[in-house]
Each structure stands twice: as structure tokens, then as C-alpha cells.
Design a protein around this motif. Sequence first.
Motif, mmCIF file in Angstrom:
data_model
loop_
_atom_site.group_PDB
_atom_site.id
_atom_site.type_symbol
_atom_site.label_atom_id
_atom_site.label_comp_id
_atom_site.label_asym_id
_atom_site.label_seq_id
_atom_site.Cartn_x
_atom_site.Cartn_y
_atom_site.Cartn_z
ATOM 1 N N PHE A 443 68.989 45.368 72.388
ATOM 2 C CA PHE A 443 69.856 44.247 72.066
ATOM 3 C C PHE A 443 69.524 43.602 70.733
ATOM 4 O O PHE A 443 70.318 42.820 70.209
ATOM 5 N N HIS A 444 68.350 43.914 70.178
ATOM 6 C CA HIS A 444 68.039 43.338 68.869
ATOM 7 C C HIS A 444 68.908 43.950 67.775
ATOM 8 O O HIS A 444 68.905 43.483 66.649
ATOM 9 N N PHE A 445 69.671 45.022 68.116
ATOM 10 C CA PHE A 445 70.615 45.587 67.150
ATOM 11 C C PHE A 445 71.557 44.507 66.633
ATOM 12 O O PHE A 445 71.864 44.443 65.440
ATOM 13 N N MET A 446 72.029 43.670 67.543
ATOM 14 C CA MET A 446 72.990 42.648 67.143
ATOM 15 C C MET A 446 72.360 41.612 66.223
ATOM 16 O O MET A 446 73.000 41.113 65.305
ATOM 17 N N ILE A 447 71.093 41.267 66.482
ATOM 18 C CA ILE A 447 70.403 40.321 65.606
ATOM 19 C C ILE A 447 70.260 40.920 64.220
ATOM 20 O O ILE A 447 70.401 40.229 63.202
ATOM 21 N N SER A 448 70.002 42.216 64.161
ATOM 22 C CA SER A 448 69.900 42.889 62.865
ATOM 23 C C SER A 448 71.210 42.810 62.114
ATOM 24 O O SER A 448 71.245 42.558 60.908
ATOM 25 N N ASN A 449 72.329 43.012 62.812
ATOM 26 C CA ASN A 449 73.640 42.894 62.170
ATOM 27 C C ASN A 449 73.912 41.464 61.725
ATOM 28 O O ASN A 449 74.509 41.226 60.669
ATOM 29 N N ASP A 450 73.482 40.487 62.539
ATOM 30 C CA ASP A 450 73.683 39.087 62.172
ATOM 31 C C ASP A 450 72.912 38.728 60.907
ATOM 32 O O ASP A 450 73.398 37.965 60.062
ATOM 33 N N THR A 451 71.701 39.270 60.761
ATOM 34 C CA THR A 451 70.927 38.993 59.548
ATOM 35 C C THR A 451 71.589 39.605 58.322
ATOM 36 O O THR A 451 71.436 39.087 57.212
ATOM 37 N N MET A 452 72.337 40.692 58.517
ATOM 38 C CA MET A 452 73.072 41.292 57.400
ATOM 39 C C MET A 452 74.140 40.325 56.892
ATOM 40 O O MET A 452 74.343 40.175 55.682
ATOM 41 N N VAL A 453 74.820 39.642 57.824
ATOM 42 C CA VAL A 453 75.806 38.630 57.435
ATOM 43 C C VAL A 453 75.126 37.501 56.670
ATOM 44 O O VAL A 453 75.631 37.009 55.655
ATOM 45 N N THR A 454 73.961 37.089 57.153
ATOM 46 C CA THR A 454 73.220 36.012 56.482
ATOM 47 C C THR A 454 72.803 36.427 55.081
ATOM 48 O O THR A 454 72.892 35.630 54.138
ATOM 49 N N GLN A 455 72.355 37.662 54.927
ATOM 50 C CA GLN A 455 71.962 38.155 53.603
ATOM 51 C C GLN A 455 73.108 38.052 52.607
ATOM 52 O O GLN A 455 72.932 37.555 51.489
ATOM 53 N N ILE A 456 74.267 38.542 53.001
ATOM 54 C CA ILE A 456 75.420 38.526 52.100
ATOM 55 C C ILE A 456 75.814 37.096 51.765
ATOM 56 O O ILE A 456 76.112 36.764 50.607
ATOM 57 N N SER A 457 75.802 36.230 52.772
ATOM 58 C CA SER A 457 76.181 34.832 52.552
ATOM 59 C C SER A 457 75.210 34.136 51.601
ATOM 60 O O SER A 457 75.627 33.372 50.712
ATOM 61 N N LEU A 458 73.924 34.390 51.762
ATOM 62 C CA LEU A 458 72.934 33.772 50.891
ATOM 63 C C LEU A 458 73.054 34.278 49.458
ATOM 64 O O LEU A 458 72.840 33.521 48.502
ATOM 65 N N ASN A 459 73.388 35.541 49.293
ATOM 66 C CA ASN A 459 73.595 36.063 47.935
ATOM 67 C C ASN A 459 74.807 35.402 47.275
ATOM 68 O O ASN A 459 74.799 35.142 46.064
ATOM 69 N N LEU A 460 75.837 35.136 48.058
ATOM 70 C CA LEU A 460 76.990 34.419 47.523
ATOM 71 C C LEU A 460 76.607 33.012 47.086
ATOM 72 O O LEU A 460 77.001 32.548 46.005
ATOM 73 N N LEU A 461 75.829 32.317 47.906
ATOM 74 C CA LEU A 461 75.384 30.975 47.537
ATOM 75 C C LEU A 461 74.482 31.014 46.313
ATOM 76 O O LEU A 461 74.519 30.103 45.470
ATOM 77 N N SER A 524 75.827 40.178 78.548
ATOM 78 C CA SER A 524 74.516 39.540 78.453
ATOM 79 C C SER A 524 74.580 38.392 77.446
ATOM 80 O O SER A 524 75.137 38.534 76.358
ATOM 81 N N PHE A 525 73.999 37.252 77.827
ATOM 82 C CA PHE A 525 73.966 36.089 76.952
ATOM 83 C C PHE A 525 72.703 36.055 76.103
ATOM 84 O O PHE A 525 72.593 35.225 75.209
ATOM 85 N N LEU A 526 71.749 36.942 76.389
ATOM 86 C CA LEU A 526 70.471 36.911 75.673
ATOM 87 C C LEU A 526 70.637 37.076 74.176
ATOM 88 O O LEU A 526 70.135 36.251 73.404
ATOM 89 N N PRO A 527 71.334 38.125 73.682
ATOM 90 C CA PRO A 527 71.466 38.267 72.229
ATOM 91 C C PRO A 527 72.251 37.136 71.589
ATOM 92 O O PRO A 527 72.001 36.773 70.440
ATOM 93 N N VAL A 528 73.208 36.568 72.344
ATOM 94 C CA VAL A 528 73.989 35.458 71.795
ATOM 95 C C VAL A 528 73.097 34.236 71.609
ATOM 96 O O VAL A 528 73.154 33.553 70.577
ATOM 97 N N ILE A 529 72.254 33.958 72.604
ATOM 98 C CA ILE A 529 71.362 32.799 72.530
ATOM 99 C C ILE A 529 70.345 32.981 71.411
ATOM 100 O O ILE A 529 70.085 32.066 70.622
ATOM 101 N N VAL A 530 69.763 34.188 71.324
ATOM 102 C CA VAL A 530 68.772 34.455 70.279
ATOM 103 C C VAL A 530 69.397 34.332 68.897
ATOM 104 O O VAL A 530 68.818 33.729 67.980
#
Length: 603
Positions: A443-461, A524-530
Amino acid sequence: MIYESSYDSGRLPYKPDLTRGYWAKPSDFIFTGISLVFRLDTFSLAWSLFTHVGCASILPYLISLFLFVVPIFIMQSFLGQFSSSGFISAFRIAPLFKGIGYVSLAVNFAVLTYYSIYAAVPLFYLINSLRPTLPWSCDGIKEWSNDFSKTELRHLCHLLSNDTPPSNFSWYLVHEIPSNLYIGTLFNNTILYDGVVEGHYFSWQLILCTLTVWAIITGLFYNWNKVEKLSSFLRYGIFTVLILLLITVIRFSFVPKNHWNSFYNFFIPDWEDITDSISNAGIFTISAFGVGWGTVISLASFNKFQTKIIQNSWTICLSQMLVFFAFAYIVYVTDTYFEDIKENYNESRSESYATISHMWALFLSTGSVMAEMSWPNLWCILYFTMLLIAALITMTISLLSTLQSLFDEFEILRYQKNEVTFIAIGVLTLSSLYTCSNKGTFFHFMISNDTMVTQISLNLLLLLVVLWIYGRVRFQRDIEFMLNQGIATWKIYMLRFVSPLCLISMLMVALGICAFQHIFFVDSFLPVIVALFLIVLPWLFVPGYMMYIISQTTGTVKTRFRRCVHPVDWYPLEMENRIRYEQVMRNEDMTHQLNPLDEETET
């Protein structure tokens, strides 16, 4: 003093860490930069992007390097090298946006909580590679799986043995890969490969491997607590990974029966594959900046002031491309190997159609390919050693950049570096144990994808802060002063207008992937909560820090805002360079003052 100090805004001034040190060799920045592509979570997540694409992605990849990857890499390197500080303190360039640095801090710690699984799994497979018979070979699978005639689970060895499927099976047969199934034995075989995970089990083997990984990290920071010493380990470790990668690529090139045809199909693909490769290049160019965000800034902060970051950035990114295609070829051969087995089996049988399930192609599926080689134990040992060292290097670099950013920002922590380091490692060790469960492992796959979104957003900022808030002219002046060479204005304009458009398009794709992942695992709510606590909530640091720093600044609201967006304590670390920078600033200030006088004289 020409530059503005924090005293002028009513805040405490920034005190640089004069003992932070530099790289032992100038080339260490290049090697550590290349190692950022060892972001193995990206490779393991997107195996399908490699399938039948090959080097078709080289053209969009090079275009991506030119349009936004290398320019942003140069910008991040400039921030770190000019300020000699990490990704938090570097935002002295526009203090109002220093909350971006704290978002990065939270994201980097979030990544480190799950990334240990990418070292623990290779360590587990490496230990089992020392057994006389590989557990994921067709002989070894009999020790932990039912006999072929009795098992209800179909796997690759059924195809290799040309086994007749039982009568109760439908015509469409899904076969698992033994090296993929083997990790399920750690969790009472509760892992299913259709996106559903039953029960909740922890693996004591993975827990021991995870603790061993963090013990190695602790030993590295205990014995090499200076960047000059740690850079030597990183340099030799990166050399080792690159050599083992080359050996692995050579060995895998002989896996296909017609290896010359395999080479041709990979390196000279069909033109129609170029369209499919655009998403491939788009996703993997993000791996150029490593896991988390701000690592490039911190690594560049250990450079000497006039290090040629433009040439180094191109060297790093082009070398990353070669490493990227080396890993891609391994995945390509792995997929081709299974496809050939499937086609040969289907041609001999008309009553059923066999397909092969994939999971973690770079990590797990390759084990079954090597199990059919001559000297399988040797190749598994070399391969999983490479993956283990690559993961350890990624974790070490990410932790180094994160801790150094903390020490740069908070002076009080500099006097307790060892205590802070070991406390951080202890907290990360405990937090990473969730990946040792059957749910956490996947399930940490989804967290990895979420960090990819954060990376792109931070580069834009970052583009907004440097090129629009700080300003194109001042950025161009500073980087030309630092490098002692001119920079074409059109390059700055491309970074200012073209790069954001590329990042926005990538952000849309990444958001779509994340939305799909969360919907797919809606049971599962675990990856969403994390993800909520580790990825979403840290964004509150940006507006929160804005309100905090405005409240700490003196003057009217308008004056406070202007002071908060104006750079403070923005100068080189070394006194000689600082004096030269003051002279440049003084001359520029005099020029601005003379221009109105010249206009009045002409009038």
C-alpha cells in the motif's frame, strides 16, 4: 552592508554553519547527483511503461531534459551552492515562502518511513540466494508450495514443465511468478495480486531485515559523521552499483534466445511506440531529483562557490538517462522472457490461454529469470546486492540532505548533531515497521505516487519564488556572478515560461494516477490516512509560516509583506565571495541611481 539583514525586518539574523564542510572531491557532487536516479520505487511501480517501449522514450526524454529537467536542476543547484545551505534556509531568497522548505522536510521524512522496504526486500532475497537451491526456482518452490498436481495456484513452473491444467480451470489461466509468490510466504500467503490484501500480518523476517538496514544507516552516520568522510563511502558505493549494473545488463542480454533481435527491438523500436513512451519519459524525469524534494539543493550546498553547475547538471542528467535505460533493459528482458514462455505454451495448447501476472518487475520478477540461468545463485547474489546498495545510498543521501537542512536552519541543533541524527533514525526505524506487514508492503505504492505530486507542485512553487518573486534579473545576476560566466537571457525566459507549462501537464497526469490508485484501493482507509498526515497536512506549513513571519516582522501590513518577500541575509558563505558580491550589489545600486539623473539631463 548592501544586502538586507533580518535585523532590518525585526527578526533574528541567519547564522551560517561555518563547519558544515565540502565534498571531499569536486566530482562527488556529480556521482551523488547520478545516484538520485536510483529511485527504485519509480522503477518497480511502472514496469508496464517499459513493455515494448525501449529506447523509443529517448527522444521525449531528451526533450524533457532540455525543457525543464536540467533547467530546474540548475536552479536548485544554484540555490544550494550560492547560499551554502539546505532546502529550508535557502528560502532566505524570499522568506515568506520558507514554508515550502518545511513541506519538503515533512515529505522527505514521509518517504524515508517507507523507502526502507526497497532495501529490506533485496536483503531478504540476498540472504535466501545463499541457500543451495533458490526458493523461487522450480525445484525450490516444492519446499514451500504444494505439488504441481495438487496446488490450486498456477505459476510459471507449470508453463516451463508444459503441465496440463486441471479440468476445473477455465480456459483463461493466470500464472504467478515464483519469485513474486515467495514474498507472500512471509505473510501466510495472504497477498493476492488483484489489488486486494486479506488479513493483516507482520513478517518477522522483514522486520529483522528492516532493522538491519537502519542499523547499517546508523553505523554510516556514526563512523562518517562529516560530509567529507561520508562522501567517500557514497562515491565507492555508487561505483559498485554502476559496475554491478553493467554486469547485470550484459548477463541479461543473453537471456533471450535471439539476443541480437532483443537488442534491436529495444534500442531501435517502432515509431508507433514513441507515442506510448511520452508518459514513460514524463514520469521518470521526476526521478532525476531523487526521492522527496530538495535533495539537489542540499547536495549542491557542499560545492565550492564557483563550481560549474551548468556543465555538472548536464553531465548528471545525461548519465542518469543511461542508468535509466540500463534498468529499463533489465525490465524489458524480464517481460520479454515471460512473454516468450507464455506464447510457447499457448501455441501447444488450444483448450486454454495462459497469461502471467506481474508485480515489482525490477525487484521480484527478475528472480525467476535468474533462477533459470547457469549459476543462478551467483547472479542473484550480485543482482540483489546491487539493489540493496542502491537503496542504502538513496536513503543515506536523503537523510543527509534532510538533517543538514535542519542543522542549517536551527542553530541550536548544530551543537547536538549526533543526538539529533540518532533520534531521527530511531523514529524513522519505528515508523518504517508498518511496511513489514502484508498491507504496508504494497500500500505504500500510493504514498510514493502522492510524493510525486508533491515534487511537481514544489518545483512549480520554486519557479514562482525564484523567477517571479525574487525576479529574473536578480536571479540571472546572481548565477552569472557565482559562475563567473554569462547566461543567455532566452534560457531564463524558457525556464520562466516553458518549464512551468511542462510541469503543469505532468501534474495533471500524476494527479490522475494518484486518484486511480486511491479509488482502486478504496477497501482500505490506511493509505488514505497515511497520505493525509504525511502528504496533505504538511502543505499547511506554507500559509502557516506566511502568517507567522508576517507577525514577526515590524511595520505596517504592507511594509511587513514587502519585507517578507524581499531576500534577507542572502549572500555567499565565504567572506571573500561575500565582499565581491557586496561590490556587485553596490555597483548595481549606483547604476539604478544614475539612470534617473541621466534621464533628467536629457530632458
